[in-house]
Design an enzyme around this catalytic site. Structure first.
Site, PDB file in Angstrom:
ATOM      1  N   LEU A  63      -1.833 -14.036   3.492  1.00 59.80           N
ATOM      2  CA  LEU A  63      -2.938 -14.901   3.077  1.00 59.80           C
ATOM      3  C   LEU A  63      -3.566 -14.447   1.771  1.00 59.80           C
ATOM      4  O   LEU A  63      -4.149 -15.254   1.047  1.00 59.80           O
ATOM      5  CB  LEU A  63      -4.019 -14.938   4.160  1.00 59.80           C
ATOM      6  CG  LEU A  63      -3.601 -15.452   5.533  1.00 59.80           C
ATOM      7  CD1 LEU A  63      -4.774 -15.387   6.500  1.00 59.80           C
ATOM      8  CD2 LEU A  63      -3.081 -16.874   5.435  1.00 59.80           C
ATOM      9  N   GLY A  64      -3.492 -13.171   1.489  1.00 63.66           N
ATOM     10  CA  GLY A  64      -4.136 -12.684   0.278  1.00 63.66           C
ATOM     11  C   GLY A  64      -4.023 -11.175   0.168  1.00 63.66           C
ATOM     12  O   GLY A  64      -3.302 -10.539   0.944  1.00 63.66           O
ATOM     13  N   VAL A  65      -4.778 -10.606  -0.810  1.00 64.19           N
ATOM     14  CA  VAL A  65      -4.748  -9.160  -1.022  1.00 64.19           C
ATOM     15  C   VAL A  65      -6.092  -8.570  -0.625  1.00 64.19           C
ATOM     16  O   VAL A  65      -7.139  -9.023  -1.101  1.00 64.19           O
ATOM     17  CB  VAL A  65      -4.520  -8.811  -2.509  1.00 64.19           C
ATOM     18  CG1 VAL A  65      -4.067  -7.373  -2.636  1.00 64.19           C
ATOM     19  CG2 VAL A  65      -3.550  -9.760  -3.142  1.00 64.19           C
ATOM     20  N   TYR A  95       4.508   4.440  23.671  1.00 66.11           N
ATOM     21  CA  TYR A  95       5.221   4.663  22.423  1.00 66.11           C
ATOM     22  C   TYR A  95       6.600   5.198  22.752  1.00 66.11           C
ATOM     23  O   TYR A  95       6.730   6.138  23.534  1.00 66.11           O
ATOM     24  CB  TYR A  95       4.445   5.694  21.608  1.00 66.11           C
ATOM     25  CG  TYR A  95       4.674   5.606  20.139  1.00 66.11           C
ATOM     26  CD1 TYR A  95       3.772   4.936  19.316  1.00 66.11           C
ATOM     27  CD2 TYR A  95       5.781   6.197  19.550  1.00 66.11           C
ATOM     28  CE1 TYR A  95       3.982   4.848  17.952  1.00 66.11           C
ATOM     29  CE2 TYR A  95       5.995   6.120  18.186  1.00 66.11           C
ATOM     30  CZ  TYR A  95       5.087   5.445  17.386  1.00 66.11           C
ATOM     31  OH  TYR A  95       5.294   5.364  16.040  1.00 66.11           O
ATOM     32  N   ASP A 107      -0.216   7.962  12.825  1.00 66.64           N
ATOM     33  CA  ASP A 107       0.860   8.921  12.596  1.00 66.64           C
ATOM     34  C   ASP A 107       1.243   8.983  11.117  1.00 66.64           C
ATOM     35  O   ASP A 107       1.712   9.989  10.622  1.00 66.64           O
ATOM     36  CB  ASP A 107       2.114   8.530  13.394  1.00 66.64           C
ATOM     37  CG  ASP A 107       1.881   8.699  14.886  1.00 66.64           C
ATOM     38  OD1 ASP A 107       0.757   9.075  15.255  1.00 66.64           O
ATOM     39  OD2 ASP A 107       2.814   8.451  15.670  1.00 66.64           O
ATOM     40  N   GLY A 121       0.848  -1.190   0.000  1.00 70.22           N
ATOM     41  CA  GLY A 121       0.000   0.000   0.000  1.00 70.22           C
ATOM     42  C   GLY A 121       0.876   1.230   0.000  1.00 70.22           C
ATOM     43  O   GLY A 121       1.574   1.530  -0.960  1.00 70.22           O
ATOM     44  N   GLU A 155      -0.456  10.504   6.254  1.00 67.08           N
ATOM     45  CA  GLU A 155      -0.112  11.128   4.974  1.00 67.08           C
ATOM     46  C   GLU A 155       0.253  10.107   3.900  1.00 67.08           C
ATOM     47  O   GLU A 155       0.212  10.412   2.726  1.00 67.08           O
ATOM     48  CB  GLU A 155       1.079  12.079   5.154  1.00 67.08           C
ATOM     49  CG  GLU A 155       0.769  13.276   6.022  1.00 67.08           C
ATOM     50  CD  GLU A 155       2.066  13.974   6.421  1.00 67.08           C
ATOM     51  OE1 GLU A 155       2.418  14.973   5.774  1.00 67.08           O
ATOM     52  OE2 GLU A 155       2.733  13.499   7.352  1.00 67.08           O
ATOM     53  N   ARG A 206      -3.577  -4.336  11.498  1.00 60.89           N
ATOM     54  CA  ARG A 206      -4.323  -3.988  12.710  1.00 60.89           C
ATOM     55  C   ARG A 206      -3.897  -2.623  13.231  1.00 60.89           C
ATOM     56  O   ARG A 206      -3.399  -2.502  14.360  1.00 60.89           O
ATOM     57  CB  ARG A 206      -4.088  -5.010  13.824  1.00 60.89           C
ATOM     58  CG  ARG A 206      -5.042  -6.148  13.773  1.00 60.89           C
ATOM     59  CD  ARG A 206      -4.842  -7.085  14.933  1.00 60.89           C
ATOM     60  NE  ARG A 206      -5.573  -8.305  14.662  1.00 60.89           N
ATOM     61  CZ  ARG A 206      -6.841  -8.508  15.035  1.00 60.89           C
ATOM     62  NH1 ARG A 206      -7.479  -7.592  15.729  1.00 60.89           N
ATOM     63  NH2 ARG A 206      -7.453  -9.624  14.730  1.00 60.89           N
TER      64      ARG A 206
END
Lengths: 666, 554
Positions: B253-255, B461, B185, B118, B188, B199
């Site tokens: 597992l897949g798209v 964090y 975060d 992505g 953008e 997740r």
């Protein structure tokens, strides 16, 4: 060319010597010459990064409000039906009795006074600087545990004094309650950071919770380093006692529980040329109970101020990071599944880690110990007494002393001479006073006047001196114990397998007497045999070990024989007279006393080892039987009886064969 | 924040990290000649061409599809270290669900590996190609699939293609008066499909939920066909939820091609707020109390002192009057209130919703804060706190120019362990840096914030950075550091990850986290859906199934 090279090595040696001098410092004259100025010196120890400043009563209040204590109190409310207020009051009272009242002002005052006294009775206190610097550096990064050796009451004072001198936060000290009852002294110690723990509190859950929380809060918040003695009590015998695990477990729980990311453990070794309590300890080993600590007793004991106790050497050993050592051994995740609000329990893998760590600490302490020549002289004199010579020509004594010292140094012992003394032998003899004295021509060992009833008088007269000298000899036993065992086994050449086998057997038998790292007999054996071969004391060919240097062998055997013979005698008594059922069982203490009497009768004239009537050695000989599942000893040590007479008598037979030359003489 | 001068930033670099301007080391120019040549599968290329908008073998494109944003990956990129790495052999851009179905079928037919991508903002090494893979690796770039199919004002849902980038999605929804409320975060750059596959969690999860709370329906194309539900309903009781296999599957597992998301109407009012606490501990206690009382502003976070100072360094240049008023404020805090500037912590909050609810929440928060000794510190500080999180990635690049390596990581932990965990992890980082011989006098930077509150715990964090300019083996040290930090997190009862995912860099901790049998279950699903290991990125469970080595040997 040759000249140049020798010159340069000469220089190197000189610089090495200088470096060595630079690496130690005399604590008596550290900083200001004037004791008063020294008390008021600028003292700004580095602070632990995450410390929250708390005054002593705030610490107690936080302990009282802690999860652990709240939970135990509410549990006790339900179980005993007592009201919460009652238990709260009780808890406050316990904390009041336990807690320290640290005050810098008081510490400074006492420090000055003590420095003044020390200057009178101690020749010098040398400190190894490197370790202390490292300790100071770490003190801001990690919570610290200080674990000193425990030979004398002075240990408390010395460690605090040391840290104050080097600008490190002075510790809080977990101390036995014996001192607390000394009027004035208890209060003063409290103000120097001591907190007091009852000697026994068995199943008192509230006390346990308060004491645990009180110790842990100091570690978690890092108010001050926490000091305690892994041996639990002062060793009366000159060698390290077996480690106690309780306090160490409590101190490490904050790490297991991920309250702190690491804990640094600093083993500290305090080596005394002569301990202040020497005489008292010898009497205790013979069975004369120690006088109860009291202020009047202390004032009466001011006679100690008239004596000189020689030198003290202090070394802070390699600092152990608990985190590093726990890698792969302790899984902290397991505890993370228990909420903070629930009191966690100690897991078996944590226990075995603590166990191993305790031995590591002790072995590190021993490795940093310094041996003084008087210990070597004690060994020399004991060998002469064995041949019924209670006095030795001074020149002979001196040459033998030198021989023993050379041997010890070769074996890796850090033996230090007092370079300032004109006549070494006179000084060394003086350090063994009043048991030993010299008139310029000969060195005499004195027999002391009898005072007890249960031992025959002639035996007693000898053994006071014998035990006393034995104690001093024990101060270097940790260096020679492995090779002494090997020397004992190699009374004639043996194959590797048999040597190793018997080594591990004897080591098991002596496990209460000396400190052996558990489960490492193989590597210990290899290392020590290697050392013997390198020193050309032992030869190895056709898979057979042979001890070639007879003089060294006899000397080493003479060091270990007293223990083996005592064990043999004690067991022979046990196999005949030890009760074999629970109904007839007797307490460990009375059993030991019976053995002591038996042995003293057995040997009244010919010769006796000091160890044979040393209650500590006798007790160890019984404890090891329990470890080998031949004897049952309950927790309170009040019911001792033999559970496996068959295997016991087999073992005695086998043991007799191992130590054959002795039994032959008997 | 582009174009605003940040005069205090360089000073901060110098003061806190010991940066030396003389040690400027810009990235090396990209050297494409060393990039390994592609492993070609001509048959697949011919067959697939009709089903993609773009298909390319260009070296730069391939390289850009072979890495995410791990510190390690960026460092390798800056130093042209990809010549001996496996990177995708081919990049394809499908433009619809149908394209993807065809491409996956062809991949199965010609036995090529597919790695969906992505926005490429992964910080788990998920886009690294397995070294042992000998088949053609095809990077399936989803960013051409960026349509919003429909928005349903009645049921408040929107059906969106998975390749859409976060800020585009928000901008387009905003035009229609809606928002998803998902604000990670990486907003953008990251994509919707990436959020689902890892997740993800956004800053405003208190109001809008994490990604798993937002999805209504997901379409995922696997080697055995498309997984989807036949209805788009709020809840369904039909055995274990298949969405749970898709969420966090990290491309194994897949798209993911299309997602139906919940949307919300744009909030009537948005307000920022900030509070200063005398120390971090008090702040944590406050956060816990806020959670206990269930007063959840859209976002509420707590920065420790180190991060607070960092935030201040990012402030733009100020005029004389502003500086004067700042001075007065500072005097008030340190002198009158007795706060220690080296200990204070900053809490920032975002309130969203109807004006009256926002006001009520704000006053509730201020009331609780007062109980913990906090002072309100104004809106501007609150807003700045949020700016900081978007700028971190850029700042890391700046730091790298001066020899710094830096990374962030996160975890979730029960409330009773939050403060110990943060303290211990920071301490461990400092300790490891010392052991690894990181330059004396340059303290490693370690800072933390509590970013998410839950009923039973929180998300923490961390940022850490250290000077690596003079280390012979910077990446090795970095990896030791990261592993030790993660081990410390786990020992403190923290999770392996809160929203970054497992990928490859945290795969070693998976079994310990979900148990051996748990991992077996994941592997079984992988075997069942993808026996040929077409989706062979090797994320999560490590490489499961063939990598082509065997076949090529035959």
């Amino acid at each position: 060319k040759a000249v140049v090279s020798t010159q340069s090595t000469g220089e190197e040696e000189e610089s090495e010597e200088k470096e060595e001098e630079d690496s130690v410092e005399n604590l008596l004259f550290h900083g200001h010459r004037s004791d008063l100025k020294w008390c008021m010196k600028d003292y700004r120890p580095p602070k632990y990064t995450y410390v929250r400043y708390r005054i002593p009563c705030a610490i107690r209040e936080e302990v009282l409000q802690s999860n652990r204590v709240r939970r135990v109190i509410s549990m006790l409310c339900k179980q005993t039906g007592r009201s919460q207020e009652q238990l709260d009051t009780e808890a406050s009272a316990i904390l009041e009795e336990m807690g320290h009242e640290f005050s810098m002002t008081i510490l400074r005052c006492i420090g000055g006074l003590i420095r003044k006294i020390f200057k009178q009775i101690i020749t010098e206190v040398t400190v190894h600087k490197e370790g202390i610097k490292e300790l100071r550096r770490l003190s801001s990064q990690k919570p610290l545990l200080l674990i000193p050796t425990h030979r004398s009451y002075l240990d408390f004072i010395l460690v605090t004094w040391l840290l104050y001198s080097y600008d490190i936060k002075t510790p809080v000290i977990a101390a036995g309650q014996d001192f607390m009852f000394m009027k004035g002294v208890g209060a003063l110690l409290r103000r120097c950071g001591a907190y007091f723990i009852r000697r026994s509190f068995g199943k008192d859950k509230l006390y346990w919770a308060l004491f645990t929380e009180y110790t842990q809060t100091h570690i978690i918040n890092g108010d001050a380093p926490v000091e305690f003695f892994i041996e639990g009590t002062r060793s009366r015998t000159g060698k390290s006692l077996q480690p106690k695990f309780g306090m160490l477990t409590i101190a490490l729980e904050p790490f297991f529980d991920a309250r702190v990311s690491d804990v640094a453990i600093c083993p500290i070794t305090l080596s005394y040329e002569k301990t202040v309590e020497e005489n008292l300890h010898v009497r205790e080993l013979m069975g004369i109970p120690k006088p109860k600590e009291s202020t009047t007793g202390l004032i009466k004991a001011r006679a100690i101020l008239d004596n000189n106790y020689g030198r003290i050497h202090v070394k802070a050993g390699k600092i152990l990071s608990v985190y590093d050592m726990a890698v792969g051994k302790v899984d902290r995740k397991v505890r993370a599944l228990v909420p903070r609000a629930v009191i966690p329990s100690v897991h078996p893998h944590e226990r075995s880690f603590v166990n191993e760590l305790a031995y590591k600490v002790l072995i590190e302490q021993q490795a940093n110990a310094v041996v003084f020549p008087c210990s070597a002289l004690a060994a020399v004199l004991l060998a002469h007494i064995k041949n019924k010579c209670w006095s030795v020509d001074i020149c002979k004594a001196e040459s033998e002393l030198m021989w023993v010292c050379d041997l010890l140094i070769k074996l890796g012992c850090n033996l230090i001479w007092d370079k300032k003394q004109h006549s070494q032998i006179d000084h060394v003899v003086h350090m063994l006073a009043p048991v030993v004295s010299s008139d310029g021509g000969r060195v005499y060992v004195h027999k002391s006047p009898p005072t007890t009833d249960h031992l025959s008088s002639s035996v007693f007269r000898q053994c006071n001196s014998l035990i006393s000298l034995g104690r001093r000899r024990n101060e270097f036993m940790h260096i020679v114990i492995h090779i002494a065992i090997i020397a004992k086994i190699l009374f004639h050449p043996k194959s590797r397998d048999r040597t190793l086998n018997q080594y591990s057997r004897l080591r098991d038998i002596l496990q209460y007497e000396f400190i052996f790292m558990p489960d490492s007999f193989q590597s210990d054996f290899d290392r020590n045999v290697q050392k013997l071969i390198e020193l050309k004391l032992v030869s190895f060919s056709n898979n057979v070990y042979k001890f070639i240097d007879m003089k060294v062998k006899d000397f080493l055997v003479s060091l270990i024989d007293p223990f083996l013979v005592t064990y043999m005698d004690s067991w022979q008594f046990c196999i005949s007279y030890m009760p074999r059922t629970l109904q007839h069982s007797q307490s460990l203490k009375s059993l030991c006393t019976r053995i002591q009497t038996y042995v003293s009768v057995l040997y009244c004239e010919p010769y006796l080892y000091g160890e044979s009537i040393n209650l500590n050695v006798i007790e160890n000989s019984i404890l090891v039987l329990a470890k080998l599942s031949l004897v049952s000893i309950d927790k309170g040590k009040s019911q001792v009886y033999c559970i496996d007479p068959f295997n016991f008598s087999n073992m005695i037979r086998e043991f007799a064969l191992t130590i054959r030359p002795i039994t032959a003489k008997l | 924040m582009a174009g605003v001068a940040m005069p205090y930033l360089m000073q901060w670099f110098k003061d806190e990290l010991g940066a030396r301007v003389s040690e400027y080391s810009p990235p090396q120019p990209l050297d494409l000649s060393k990039i390994p040549s592609p492993v070609r599968n001509i048959e697949f290329m011919e067959a697939a061409r009709p089903w993609c908008k773009v298909m390319t073998e260009d070296a730069e494109d391939r390289l850009m599809h072979g890495h995410g944003h791990l510190c390690e990956e960026i460092f390798m990129l800056r130093n042209n270290m990809y010549h001996d790495q496996r990177i995708p052999d081919l990049v394809v851009y499908p433009s619809s669900h149908e394209d993807v179905v065809q491409l996956v079928n062809l991949a199965v037919k010609y036995n090529v590996v597919l790695i969906p991508m992505g926005g490429g903002t992964s910080v788990s090494g998920a886009l690294m190609c397995p070294k042992e893979e000998t088949r053609t690796i095809v990077s399936l770039d989803m960013t051409e699939m960026n349509r919003i199919h429909w928005i349903d004002p009645e049921n408040l849902m929107a059906h969106i293609e998975a390749g859409i980038i976060g800020q585009d999605l928000e901008r387009r929804l905003e035009k229609e008066g809606y928002t998803t409320g998902h604000q990670p975060d990486s907003l953008e750059f990251s994509s919707l499909g990436g959020w689902v596959a890892t997740r993800a969690s956004g800053m405003k999860k208190n109001l809008y939920g994490n990604i798993e709370d937002m999805v209504v329906r997901i379409k995922m194309v696997t080697a055995k066909g498309t997984i989807e539900k036949s209805c788009q309903v709020p809840r369904i009781s039909a055995g274990p939820d298949v969405h749970e296999f898709i969420l966090g599957s990290e491309g194994t597992l897949g798209v993911i091609t299309e997602v139906t998301l919940k949307v919300k109407q744009l909030p009537e009012c948005t307000k920022y707020g900030s509070l200063i606490f005398p120390d971090f501990e008090k702040g944590i206690k406050f956060m816990q109390e806020v959670s206990r009382q269930k007063i959840y502003p859209a976002s509420i976070r707590l920065m420790d002192n180190a991060q607070l100072r960092f935030g201040l360094a990012l402030k733009p240049e100020k005029g004389l009057i502003e500086r004067f008023t700042d001075h007065i404020k500072q005097m008030y805090i340190t002198r009158l209130r007795g706060f220690n500037p080296a200990k204070i912590a900053l809490c920032t909050a975002v309130f969203e919703g109807p004006t009256d609810r926002v006001n009520k929440e704000e006053s509730d928060i201020n009331r609780i804060a007062a109980e913990f000794g906090a002072i309100p510190a104004g809106e501007a500080n609150g807003k700045n706190g949020y700016l900081l999180t978007f700028s971190i990635a850029y700042l890391r690049d700046l730091g790298m120019n001066y020899g710094f390596l830096a990374e962030s990581f996160e975890t979730s932990v029960p409330w009773d362990r939050v403060s110990d965990l943060i303290k211990n992890v920071k301490q461990r980082i400092i300790q490891v840096c010392k052991e690894q011989g990181i330059r004396d006098g340059v303290p490693p930077y370690g800072s933390a914030r509590v970013t998410q509150c839950y009923d039973t715990g929180a998300c923490c964090y961390f940022y850490f950075g250290f000077y690596a300019g003079d280390l012979p083996n910077p990446l090795e040290v970095y990896s030791i550091l990261e592993t030790s930090a993660r081990e410390e997190v786990l020992a403190n009862g923290g999770s392996v990850s809160h929203h970054h995912g497992i990928g490859k860099v945290r795969a070693q901790f998976l079994e310990d986290t979900i148990s051996k049998a748990g991992k077996q279950a994941l592997i079984a699903v992988k075997h069942g859906l993808d026996p040929q290991n077409i989706f062979g990125s090797g994320n999560l469970t490590g490489v499961v199934g063939p990598t082509g080595t065997l076949k090529s040997k035959l």
